[in-house]
Design an enzyme around this catalytic site. Structure first.
Site, PDB file in Angstrom:
ATOM      1  N   TYR A   1     -14.384   3.933 -20.549  1.00 31.49           N
ATOM      2  CA  TYR A   1     -14.873   3.990 -19.171  1.00 31.49           C
ATOM      3  C   TYR A   1     -16.398   4.013 -19.191  1.00 31.49           C
ATOM      4  O   TYR A   1     -17.019   5.022 -19.535  1.00 31.49           O
ATOM      5  CB  TYR A   1     -14.360   5.235 -18.449  1.00 31.49           C
ATOM      6  CG  TYR A   1     -12.873   5.237 -18.134  1.00 31.49           C
ATOM      7  CD1 TYR A   1     -12.105   4.077 -18.223  1.00 31.49           C
ATOM      8  CD2 TYR A   1     -12.234   6.412 -17.746  1.00 31.49           C
ATOM      9  CE1 TYR A   1     -10.755   4.086 -17.938  1.00 31.49           C
ATOM     10  CE2 TYR A   1     -10.877   6.428 -17.449  1.00 31.49           C
ATOM     11  CZ  TYR A   1     -10.141   5.264 -17.550  1.00 31.49           C
ATOM     12  OH  TYR A   1      -8.787   5.288 -17.257  1.00 31.49           O
TER      13      TYR A   1
ATOM     14  N   PRO B   1      -1.264   6.711  -8.163  1.00 33.79           N
ATOM     15  CA  PRO B   1      -0.190   7.037  -7.210  1.00 33.79           C
ATOM     16  C   PRO B   1      -0.485   6.564  -5.789  1.00 33.79           C
ATOM     17  O   PRO B   1       0.419   6.450  -4.972  1.00 33.79           O
ATOM     18  CB  PRO B   1      -0.135   8.569  -7.275  1.00 33.79           C
ATOM     19  CG  PRO B   1      -1.524   8.977  -7.646  1.00 33.79           C
ATOM     20  CD  PRO B   1      -1.973   7.919  -8.619  1.00 33.79           C
ATOM     21  N   LEU B   2      -1.770   6.289  -5.519  1.00 31.41           N
ATOM     22  CA  LEU B   2      -2.162   5.788  -4.200  1.00 31.41           C
ATOM     23  C   LEU B   2      -2.428   4.282  -4.233  1.00 31.41           C
ATOM     24  O   LEU B   2      -3.020   3.732  -3.308  1.00 31.41           O
ATOM     25  CB  LEU B   2      -3.419   6.519  -3.705  1.00 31.41           C
ATOM     26  CG  LEU B   2      -3.276   8.037  -3.581  1.00 31.41           C
ATOM     27  CD1 LEU B   2      -4.578   8.652  -3.095  1.00 31.41           C
ATOM     28  CD2 LEU B   2      -2.132   8.397  -2.661  1.00 31.41           C
TER      29      LEU B   2
ATOM     30  N   ARG C   1      -4.488   2.566  -5.982  1.00 33.64           N
ATOM     31  CA  ARG C   1      -5.938   2.352  -5.943  1.00 33.64           C
ATOM     32  C   ARG C   1      -6.508   2.526  -4.540  1.00 33.64           C
ATOM     33  O   ARG C   1      -7.409   1.818  -4.123  1.00 33.64           O
ATOM     34  CB  ARG C   1      -6.294   0.989  -6.531  1.00 33.64           C
ATOM     35  CG  ARG C   1      -5.935   0.907  -7.997  1.00 33.64           C
ATOM     36  CD  ARG C   1      -6.022  -0.492  -8.584  1.00 33.64           C
ATOM     37  NE  ARG C   1      -5.637  -0.430  -9.987  1.00 33.64           N
ATOM     38  CZ  ARG C   1      -4.369  -0.427 -10.424  1.00 33.64           C
ATOM     39  NH1 ARG C   1      -3.394  -0.512  -9.536  1.00 33.64           N
ATOM     40  NH2 ARG C   1      -4.085  -0.331 -11.700  1.00 33.64           N
TER      41      ARG C   1
ATOM     42  N   PHE D   1      -5.055   2.094  -1.616  1.00 31.44           N
ATOM     43  CA  PHE D   1      -4.500   1.321  -0.498  1.00 31.44           C
ATOM     44  C   PHE D   1      -3.530   2.150   0.334  1.00 31.44           C
ATOM     45  O   PHE D   1      -3.481   2.035   1.561  1.00 31.44           O
ATOM     46  CB  PHE D   1      -3.792   0.069  -1.024  1.00 31.44           C
ATOM     47  CG  PHE D   1      -3.684  -1.039  -0.011  1.00 31.44           C
ATOM     48  CD1 PHE D   1      -4.496  -2.148  -0.097  1.00 31.44           C
ATOM     49  CD2 PHE D   1      -2.780  -0.968   1.040  1.00 31.44           C
ATOM     50  CE1 PHE D   1      -4.402  -3.177   0.848  1.00 31.44           C
ATOM     51  CE2 PHE D   1      -2.676  -1.979   1.986  1.00 31.44           C
ATOM     52  CZ  PHE D   1      -3.497  -3.089   1.886  1.00 31.44           C
TER      53      PHE D   1
ATOM     54  N   SER E   1      -3.716   5.068   1.155  1.00 31.44           N
ATOM     55  CA  SER E   1      -4.401   6.040   2.023  1.00 31.44           C
ATOM     56  C   SER E   1      -4.482   5.539   3.458  1.00 31.44           C
ATOM     57  O   SER E   1      -4.732   6.317   4.381  1.00 31.44           O
ATOM     58  CB  SER E   1      -5.823   6.295   1.509  1.00 31.44           C
ATOM     59  OG  SER E   1      -6.641   5.142   1.721  1.00 31.44           O
TER      60      SER E   1
END
Length: 324
Positions: free
Chosen positions: A55, A202-203, A205, A207, A209
């Protein structure tokens, strides 16, 4: 909320913190804000911090080192390795034992620690037998510089081969309302072997939300992923709007509903939503308080059954690195 990571692993926070986005993956980096977010996670008892040596060329590990200074025993460090990087993005994968032995020493230096809690092979190297890579990782466990071994994005066949060499504590893989490929073979395999699941994205990336309304809202590498492009974007947005309606009925946010769904799929699952902001960290952690009934889960399944999402997880050139 704590959960046991695999049948022989430690107790860790059910909702951990994915740190990738703190190093430029999704928009501008904010080191001060990121450090504060990591420290807030630890204050709240959420100890699972997920990073990788690739990263931003080690920046993420250095950031975590700054955040956990004087708090090492409060943190459970999950570090991925084996994914090389190039100027154009992810490069080839390396599971060569010499690469692993060298990489871990650099991670220890950047993290300013003498051990890594969970050391995970980010991808399976098609040119190196997985047994050889796991053999090198088991040497690190014997030396005390790694406590537990993990795999990521591996096929059920590779997982079984790896587990025959050394106990595998966790499999890190994408799992969400949108990505349920593992339910057919991988999830049954790890449950048979007593391996815990670390569910990333789990979201989907961000979207799920409900915050993205047009493809133009995505200014980072998500714009290159098929699910967030053109017609796929708008088809998938319709699914999110249905989930948003249900979340209103449950008096929670769409993000909290999505995370709660992942946690409801089994006590052997933890999840690592990523954020660099305290506001969203606290929102994500509060997902633990969302109780989904059998009827809720049936309603969600009717809205978003496996395979309904339009578009693949990654661009085609990266899809062949998955499920090896």
């Amino acid at each position: 909320m704590k959960r046991k990571l695999g049948k022989n692993g430690p107790m860790v926070s059910a909702v951990g913190l994915g740190c990738m986005g703190m190093s430029g993956a999704y928009g501008q980096s904010d080191d001060a804000g990121s450090v504060a977010t990591i420290q807030r996670a630890l204050e709240l008892g959420h100890n699972f911090l997920d990073t990788a040596d690739y990263y931003l060329a080690g920046h993420n590990e250095q950031l975590i080192a700054q955040a956990i200074k004087g708090k090492r025993e409060s943190a459970f460090l999950s570090v991925k390795t084996g994914q090389l990087v190039s100027p154009s993005g992810p490069g080839p994968v390396s599971g060569h034992p010499d690469y692993i032995r060298n990489a871990v020493m650099h991670s220890l230096q950047r993290l300013k620690t003498d051990y890594i809690d969970l050391y995970t092979l980010a991808r399976i190297d098609p040119n190196i037998p997985v047994e050889e890579t796991i053999g090198a990782l088991s040497e690190l466990v014997a030396k005390g510089i790694v406590r537990y071994i993990g795999l990521s994005e591996a096929s059920s066949a590779s997982i079984k081969k790896a587990a025959a060499v050394h106990p595998i504590t966790a499999l890190q893989i994408e799992y969400s309302l949108w990505t349920r490929d593992i339910e057919a073979e991988v999830l049954p395999a790890i449950r048979e072997l007593g391996i815990g699941l670390v569910a990333y994205a789990p979201l989907s990336r961000g979207f799920l939300s409900g915050e993205f309304k047009t493809p133009d809202d995505l200014k980072d590498n998500r714009m290159h992923m098929p699910r967030y492009q053109g017609e796929n974007f708008y088809k998938n947005l319709q699914l999110v709007e249905k989930i948003s309606t249900l979340s209103t009925e449950k008096n929670c946010t769409p993000s909290q509903l999505a995370i709660a769904w992942v946690l409801a799929q089994g006590e052997d699952i933890i999840t690592i939503p990523g954020t660099k902001r305290i506001k969203y960290l606290e929102e994500n952690i509060a997902s633990e308080n969302v109780q989904l009934t059998k009827e809720d889960l049936e309603t969600i399944e009717a809205i978003m059954p496996a395979g309904i999402v339009s578009g693949s997880r990654y661009p085609e050139r990266f899809m062949n690195t998955l499920n090896r």
